[in-house]
Enzyme design. Structure first.
Site, short mmCIF file in Angstrom:
data_model
loop_
_atom_site.label_atom_id
_atom_site.label_comp_id
_atom_site.label_asym_id
_atom_site.label_seq_id
_atom_site.Cartn_x
_atom_site.Cartn_y
_atom_site.Cartn_z
N ASP A 212 14.36 -1.16 -23.23
CA ASP A 212 13.83 -2.46 -22.62
C ASP A 212 14.54 -2.97 -21.61
O ASP A 212 15.81 -2.20 -21.46
CB ASP A 212 14.05 -3.29 -23.89
CG ASP A 212 13.14 -4.54 -23.68
OD1 ASP A 212 12.86 -5.56 -24.43
OD2 ASP A 212 12.27 -4.63 -22.61
N GLY B 174 16.00 -8.39 -20.30
CA GLY B 174 15.51 -9.90 -20.15
C GLY B 174 15.62 -10.64 -21.28
O GLY B 174 16.02 -11.76 -21.54
N ASP C 220 11.44 -8.50 -17.01
CA ASP C 220 10.37 -9.42 -17.01
C ASP C 220 11.20 -10.92 -17.89
O ASP C 220 12.18 -10.75 -18.25
CB ASP C 220 9.32 -9.16 -18.21
CG ASP C 220 9.78 -8.85 -19.25
OD1 ASP C 220 11.06 -8.29 -19.96
OD2 ASP C 220 8.84 -9.09 -20.26
N GLY D 73 5.58 -11.01 -24.50
CA GLY D 73 5.22 -12.44 -24.74
C GLY D 73 4.61 -12.83 -26.21
O GLY D 73 4.48 -13.90 -26.37
N ASP E 95 7.48 -1.48 -31.50
CA ASP E 95 8.79 -1.46 -32.13
C ASP E 95 9.12 -2.61 -32.72
O ASP E 95 8.70 -3.77 -32.54
CB ASP E 95 9.82 -1.31 -30.72
CG ASP E 95 10.17 -2.72 -30.23
OD1 ASP E 95 9.29 -3.19 -29.42
OD2 ASP E 95 11.49 -3.03 -30.57
N CYS F 142 6.36 7.56 -53.08
CA CYS F 142 7.07 8.05 -51.93
C CYS F 142 8.16 9.30 -51.99
O CYS F 142 8.61 9.20 -53.13
CB CYS F 142 7.77 6.60 -51.27
SG CYS F 142 9.10 6.81 -49.91
N CYS G 72 10.65 9.98 -49.82
CA CYS G 72 11.72 9.64 -49.05
C CYS G 72 13.10 10.01 -49.86
O CYS G 72 12.94 9.90 -51.36
CB CYS G 72 12.00 8.25 -48.79
SG CYS G 72 12.52 7.09 -49.33
N CYS H 17 13.49 7.26 -52.89
CA CYS H 17 12.36 7.10 -53.94
C CYS H 17 12.59 8.65 -54.68
O CYS H 17 12.25 8.59 -56.15
CB CYS H 17 11.10 7.15 -53.33
SG CYS H 17 11.04 5.45 -52.54
N HIS I 49 14.49 4.65 -46.51
CA HIS I 49 12.97 4.44 -47.03
C HIS I 49 12.02 3.45 -46.16
O HIS I 49 10.84 4.03 -45.93
CB HIS I 49 13.25 3.89 -48.30
CG HIS I 49 11.95 3.20 -48.95
ND1 HIS I 49 10.97 3.96 -49.64
CD2 HIS I 49 11.25 1.92 -48.73
CE1 HIS I 49 9.95 3.39 -49.96
NE2 HIS I 49 10.00 1.91 -49.33
C1 AFQ Z 1 10.65 -9.69 -32.03
N1 AFQ Z 1 9.54 -10.20 -31.14
C2 AFQ Z 1 9.57 -9.58 -29.82
N2 AFQ Z 1 10.48 -8.55 -29.25
C3 AFQ Z 1 10.20 -8.68 -27.71
C4 AFQ Z 1 10.74 -7.94 -26.84
C5 AFQ Z 1 11.88 -6.94 -27.35
C6 AFQ Z 1 11.16 -5.75 -27.96
N3 AFQ Z 1 12.44 -4.93 -28.64
C7 AFQ Z 1 13.29 -4.35 -27.59
C8 AFQ Z 1 14.38 -3.61 -28.54
C9 AFQ Z 1 15.19 -4.62 -29.60
C10 AFQ Z 1 16.37 -4.33 -29.14
C11 AFQ Z 1 16.57 -2.92 -28.38
C12 AFQ Z 1 15.13 -2.92 -27.73
C13 AFQ Z 1 10.34 -8.05 -25.63
N4 AFQ Z 1 10.89 -7.38 -24.50
C14 AFQ Z 1 10.40 -7.52 -23.28
N5 AFQ Z 1 11.07 -6.82 -22.21
N6 AFQ Z 1 9.53 -8.52 -23.11
C15 AFQ Z 1 8.82 -9.34 -24.01
O1 AFQ Z 1 8.17 -9.97 -23.68
C16 AFQ Z 1 9.27 -9.09 -25.27
C17 AFQ Z 1 8.69 -9.56 -26.45
C18 AFQ Z 1 9.09 -9.66 -27.74
N7 AFQ Z 1 8.87 -10.32 -28.80
#
Ligand code: AFQ
Length: 373
Positions: free
Chosen positions: A93, A96, A147, A217, A267, A305, A307, A310, A336
């Protein structure tokens, strides 16, 4: 091994899609769930165990790694793959989102964000250019644009202003990323829950041109109904021939609903974080292993399961090691949960490929309705 990054759609079933992303470091079967490895580790898991759960790709975190041990040190040591002993694809990521949710004393300008480290209070700056540089130093295969993700609820003016800033930052990210064969840059759609802003954002990103498109977002407290309402239209404006990545999602039923609406990659920290707090996801619902009712239960978490938790341990044992705060508790429950999340993804890939995704969803929800777990 391909030298390029490419996405092959294999089949669709309604809006759901299944395919393969080919990268020089290996293929990613979609729909894909990507475990989170924030500080260069999926917590409580060895990399080979993460692979054994069925993961094709994992996430790294620009924000954490730039603070500690720094991207420059990881680069000097051969890059993130070598550093953490994971030779398959890594998506990072852009930092931001983590700055806004973790750092102190943040200042947001057109240029980027300045902030104080949550670790030692030192001052740092993230801009589209610096984020691209860090992700390049880390050596990640899929790079995310820098972003701004507005906190919801927010009024329309704030959402429009934030989205348009992110689009300007997307252009700067693309410019700074340059031409890197075998590496991908994903744009991130913003626009809150507003259909018109989501379309404007998608059009802006397509104009710039990316290897994949994330829906950002969301999963920021809006709730599943509002998120699904947005996903009923937001992915429609994104190119069909590129992967779509819904960021930060989610619970099993969030994941299934997102795939049904055309999402290819997701993720979430949930399966790993919950593994450490005793929350266990099973096909029939959530088991909280801390509960005393498990103390004498000889049954596995989930009979169906395969794993290691389990296959080899009783609920009574898992209850005991959790209550005793033993390290094996986090290891077994995390394994798990990640195994179960990957099993859901494999089930969806097979069902979409066979054109039986409707039935698969019905079975998925029916199982979860059952009583004691
Ligand atoms: C949990 N909800 C959520 N996560 C968002 C995330 C993070 C996604 N997960 C990244 C991993 C977590 C730690 C290491 C990488 C978002 N990331 C960005 N850049 N922009 C979002 O609008 C954005 C929006 C998100 N909404």
């Amino acid at each position: 091994m391909t030298e390029r990054f490419s996405f092959e759609l294999k089949a669709t079933d309604g809006k759901a899609r299944t395919g393969v992303i080919n990268t020089p470091r290996g293929e990613i079967r979609t729909p894909a769930f990507m475990p989170v490895g924030t500080a260069a580790t999926v917590k409580a898991m060895m990399p080979e165990s993460v692979r054994a759960t069925g993961a094709d790709i994992l996430l790294g975190n620009t924000y954490h790694l730039m603070l500690r041990p720094t991207a420059e040190r990881i680069d000097r040591l051969g890059g993130l793959h070598k550093f953490m002993n994971w030779d398959r694809p890594i998506l990072t990521d852009s930092g931001g989102f983590q700055v806004m949710s973790l750092a102190g004393l943040r200042k947001l300008t057109e240029k980027g964000v300045t902030f104080k480290s949550h670790i030692d209070g030192s001052k740092h700056e993230l801009t589209p250019e610096r984020s691209m540089e860090i992700q390049k130093l880390l050596g990640s295969d899929i790079v995310m644009c820098f972003d701004e993700c507005p906190a919801l609820p927010a009024d329309r003016d704030r959402i429009a202003e934030s989205m348009r800033l992110s689009m300007r930052w997307a252009a700067r990210s693309k410019e700074a990323f340059g031409d890197r064969p075998g590496h991908a840059l994903f744009g991130i759609q913003q626009g809150g829950l507003e259909a018109d802003f989501r379309e404007e954002s998608a059009e802006a990103l397509k104009e710039i041109g990316f290897d994949g498109y994330a829906v950002g977002g969301l999963a920021v407290g809006e709730g599943q109904e509002a998120m699904f309402g947005c996903l009923d239209h937001a992915p429609d404006h994104l190119p069909k021939d590129k992967p779509r990545y819904l960021m930060g999602v989610g619970k099993p039923d969030d994941i299934v609903g997102a795939v049904a609406r055309g999402i290819d990659m997701m993720d979430c920290v949930l399966p790993s974080r919950s593994g450490r707090t005793g929350q266990v996801f099973t096909r029939r619902g959530v088991v909280n292993i801390k509960n005393a009712r498990h103390a004498d239960d000889p049954r596995p978490l989930d009979e169906a399961c395969s794993c290691p938790a389990c296959s080899n341990y009783s609920r009574a044992y898992l209850h005991h090691v959790y209550r005793s705060n033993e390290m094996i508790s986090g290891m077994l429950l995390t394994w798990h949960n990640l195994h179960y999340f990957q099993e859901i993804m494999q089930g969806m890939r097979d069902a979409i490929g066979a054109g039986t995704f409707e039935d698969w969803q019905a079975e998925f929800h029916a199982q979860r309705a059952q009583g004691d777990i």
